[in-house]
Design an enzyme around this catalytic site. Structure first.
Site, PDB file in Angstrom:
ATOM      1  N   ASP A  16       0.837  -1.205   0.000  1.00  0.00           N
ATOM      2  CA  ASP A  16       0.000   0.000   0.000  1.00  0.00           C
ATOM      3  C   ASP A  16       0.874   1.258   0.000  1.00  0.00           C
ATOM      4  O   ASP A  16       1.949   1.267   0.595  1.00  0.00           O
ATOM      5  CB  ASP A  16      -0.902  -0.029   1.239  1.00  0.00           C
ATOM      6  N   GLY A  19      -0.033   5.397  -4.436  1.00  0.00           N
ATOM      7  CA  GLY A  19      -0.697   6.650  -4.816  1.00  0.00           C
ATOM      8  C   GLY A  19      -0.108   7.828  -4.056  1.00  0.00           C
ATOM      9  O   GLY A  19       0.191   8.883  -4.639  1.00  0.00           O
ATOM     10  N   HIS A  33       2.523   3.321  -9.070  1.00  0.00           N
ATOM     11  CA  HIS A  33       2.401   1.878  -9.315  1.00  0.00           C
ATOM     12  C   HIS A  33       3.624   1.350 -10.074  1.00  0.00           C
ATOM     13  O   HIS A  33       4.096   0.240  -9.817  1.00  0.00           O
ATOM     14  CB  HIS A  33       1.116   1.571 -10.094  1.00  0.00           C
ATOM     15  N   SER A  61      -7.033  -5.793  -5.962  1.00  0.00           N
ATOM     16  CA  SER A  61      -8.110  -6.443  -5.212  1.00  0.00           C
ATOM     17  C   SER A  61      -9.408  -6.443  -6.018  1.00  0.00           C
ATOM     18  O   SER A  61      -9.571  -5.655  -6.957  1.00  0.00           O
ATOM     19  CB  SER A  61      -8.328  -5.727  -3.875  1.00  0.00           C
ATOM     20  N   SER A  62     -10.325  -7.291  -5.604  1.00  0.00           N
ATOM     21  CA  SER A  62     -11.653  -7.342  -6.248  1.00  0.00           C
ATOM     22  C   SER A  62     -12.301  -5.956  -6.184  1.00  0.00           C
ATOM     23  O   SER A  62     -13.112  -5.597  -7.031  1.00  0.00           O
ATOM     24  CB  SER A  62     -12.577  -8.322  -5.522  1.00  0.00           C
ATOM     25  N   ARG A  67     -11.907   1.879  -8.762  1.00  0.00           N
ATOM     26  CA  ARG A  67     -11.055   3.062  -8.944  1.00  0.00           C
ATOM     27  C   ARG A  67     -11.369   3.728 -10.293  1.00  0.00           C
ATOM     28  O   ARG A  67     -12.008   3.118 -11.148  1.00  0.00           O
ATOM     29  CB  ARG A  67      -9.586   2.641  -8.890  1.00  0.00           C
ATOM     30  N   LEU A 127      12.109 -19.652  -5.146  1.00  0.00           N
ATOM     31  CA  LEU A 127      11.067 -18.883  -4.440  1.00  0.00           C
ATOM     32  C   LEU A 127       9.770 -18.960  -5.238  1.00  0.00           C
ATOM     33  O   LEU A 127       9.788 -18.826  -6.460  1.00  0.00           O
ATOM     34  CB  LEU A 127      11.496 -17.415  -4.326  1.00  0.00           C
ATOM     35  N   SER A 185      -7.961  -5.521   4.671  1.00  0.00           N
ATOM     36  CA  SER A 185      -8.558  -5.172   3.369  1.00  0.00           C
ATOM     37  C   SER A 185      -8.861  -6.409   2.517  1.00  0.00           C
ATOM     38  O   SER A 185      -8.533  -6.438   1.328  1.00  0.00           O
ATOM     39  CB  SER A 185      -7.652  -4.210   2.596  1.00  0.00           C
ATOM     40  N   GLU A 196       1.763 -13.568  11.864  1.00  0.00           N
ATOM     41  CA  GLU A 196       2.164 -12.389  12.627  1.00  0.00           C
ATOM     42  C   GLU A 196       1.969 -11.176  11.716  1.00  0.00           C
ATOM     43  O   GLU A 196       2.387 -11.189  10.558  1.00  0.00           O
ATOM     44  CB  GLU A 196       3.635 -12.493  13.055  1.00  0.00           C
TER      45      GLU A 196
HETATM   46  C1  FPP Z   1      -2.049   0.173  -3.311  1.00  0.00           C
HETATM   47  O1  FPP Z   1      -1.550   1.485  -3.270  1.00  0.00           O
HETATM   48  C2  FPP Z   1      -1.481  -0.526  -4.435  1.00  0.00           C
HETATM   49  C3  FPP Z   1      -2.180  -1.074  -5.466  1.00  0.00           C
HETATM   50  C4  FPP Z   1      -3.648  -1.032  -5.558  1.00  0.00           C
HETATM   51  C5  FPP Z   1      -1.507  -1.727  -6.556  1.00  0.00           C
HETATM   52  C6  FPP Z   1      -0.318  -2.527  -6.155  1.00  0.00           C
HETATM   53  C7  FPP Z   1       0.479  -2.779  -7.354  1.00  0.00           C
HETATM   54  C8  FPP Z   1       1.826  -2.738  -7.394  1.00  0.00           C
HETATM   55  C9  FPP Z   1       2.721  -2.531  -6.237  1.00  0.00           C
HETATM   56  C10 FPP Z   1       2.523  -2.907  -8.623  1.00  0.00           C
HETATM   57  C11 FPP Z   1       2.605  -4.325  -8.973  1.00  0.00           C
HETATM   58  C12 FPP Z   1       1.551  -4.477  -9.924  1.00  0.00           C
HETATM   59  C13 FPP Z   1       1.496  -5.378 -10.841  1.00  0.00           C
HETATM   60  C14 FPP Z   1       0.567  -5.011 -11.899  1.00  0.00           C
HETATM   61  C15 FPP Z   1       2.301  -6.627 -10.832  1.00  0.00           C
HETATM   62  P1  FPP Z   1      -2.582   2.678  -3.381  1.00  0.00           P
HETATM   63  O2  FPP Z   1      -2.729   3.038  -4.813  1.00  0.00           O
HETATM   64  O3  FPP Z   1      -3.853   2.312  -2.681  1.00  0.00           O
HETATM   65  O4  FPP Z   1      -1.818   3.791  -2.599  1.00  0.00           O
HETATM   66  P2  FPP Z   1      -2.466   4.936  -1.714  1.00  0.00           P
HETATM   67  O5  FPP Z   1      -3.080   4.263  -0.515  1.00  0.00           O
HETATM   68  O6  FPP Z   1      -1.281   5.770  -1.334  1.00  0.00           O
HETATM   69  O7  FPP Z   1      -3.454   5.673  -2.566  1.00  0.00           O
END
Ligand code: FPP
Length: 243
Positions: A16, A19, A33, A61-62, A67, A127, A185, A196
């Site tokens: 997370d 953004g 991203h 996520s679903s 968004r 891995l 979430s 943990e």
């Molecule tokens: C949450 O951050 C992140 C996501 C919804 C996307 C996670 C994806 C990646 C880390 C890239 C890897 C992706 C692929 C396609 C392999 P957010 O956008 O909710 O951040 P915020 O809470 O700061 O708005």
């Protein structure tokens, strides 16, 4: 599965903060991203170097379909691009990729990309990287129950576990969430029963090997009791008569 003593065998991560990372730099969210993909590559390599056997990450996520359209299509394009670009490095690092989630709603292009990446990395053994994409913990429990019902099988903890999308790996020992929020979430609701939980204030694009080591150190400081008492799980003292 062999793994070094003390290292979590399976680490799961809610990545997370992409953004916010972008917003702080006056960049579009998609730039966050993209940086998240780089962070994921480094984290995967760091896990492999430390002897972690399984890394499971929440990539879409679903609920992320809600968004803005351009962010959703950007994430789909990013996945397709990352798949084609990252496979050679994944093979060099010995990483086997599995996609976990509901593939039906994905475009043919993305679905084909997923299948090709899985096939191209199928021989790697260092891995396992589970990429949860169009995934939700409730979806997984429901699809497992529906599969058992369709086959007329009894629903038990063991049969449900075996029908779930992560049946090919043990449950996560350590679940990390970056970005400062403290919730699951809808991630691994079933499998995280005894994981943990470690919450990091770092935004995902800034989560590096040092941050991973901090989370592993926090995991080591925990006492994993699995419902037992401290005394029951304390290492047996050497027997004085045989010392
Ligand atoms: C949450 O951050 C992140 C996501 C919804 C996307 C996670 C994806 C990646 C880390 C890239 C890897 C992706 C692929 C396609 C392999 P957010 O956008 O909710 O951040 P915020 O809470 O700061 O708005």
């Amino acid at each position: 599965m062999n793994f070094p003593a003390g290292v979590p065998r399976h680490i799961a991560i809610v990545m997370d903060g992409n953004g916010r990372w972008a917003k702080r730099r006056f960049l579009p969210r998609l730039a966050g991203h993209k940086q998240g993909v780089t962070a994921l590559r480094h984290c995967t390599q760091a896990c492999a170097e430390r002897g972690v056997a399984v890394l499971t990450v929440f990539a879409f996520s679903s609920e992320n379909w809600n968004r803005p359209n351009d962010e959703v299509s950007g994430l789909m394009d990013l996945l397709a691009l990352a798949l084609s670009r990252e496979v050679p490095q994944l093979c060099k690092d010995g990483v086997r990729v599995h996609f976990v989630g509901n593939r039906q709603a994905l475009s043919d292009k993305v679905r084909t990309g997923l299948e090709q990446a899985e096939a191209a990395t199928a021989h790697n053994t260092r891995l396992v990287l589970n990429v949860c994409f169009n995934y939700g913990g409730r979806w997984d429990i429901a699809q497992a129950a529906a599969a058992l019902a369709a086959r007329g099988e009894a629903i038990t903890e063991a049969s449900l576990s075996a029908a779930m999308a992560l049946a090919h790996v043990p449950d996560p020992d350590l679940l990390i969430r970056t970005g400062g929020e403290m919730r699951l979430s809808n991630f691994l609701l079933w499998q995280a029963a005894y994981s943990e939980l470690v919450f990091s204030d770092r935004l995902w694009p800034e989560f590096d090997a040092a941050a991973l080591d901090e989370a592993i150190a926090a995991y080591h400081a925990r006492e994993r009791r699995f419902g037992k008492t401290s005394e029951q799980i304390a290492p047996a003292q050497p027997d004085a008569a045989h010392a």
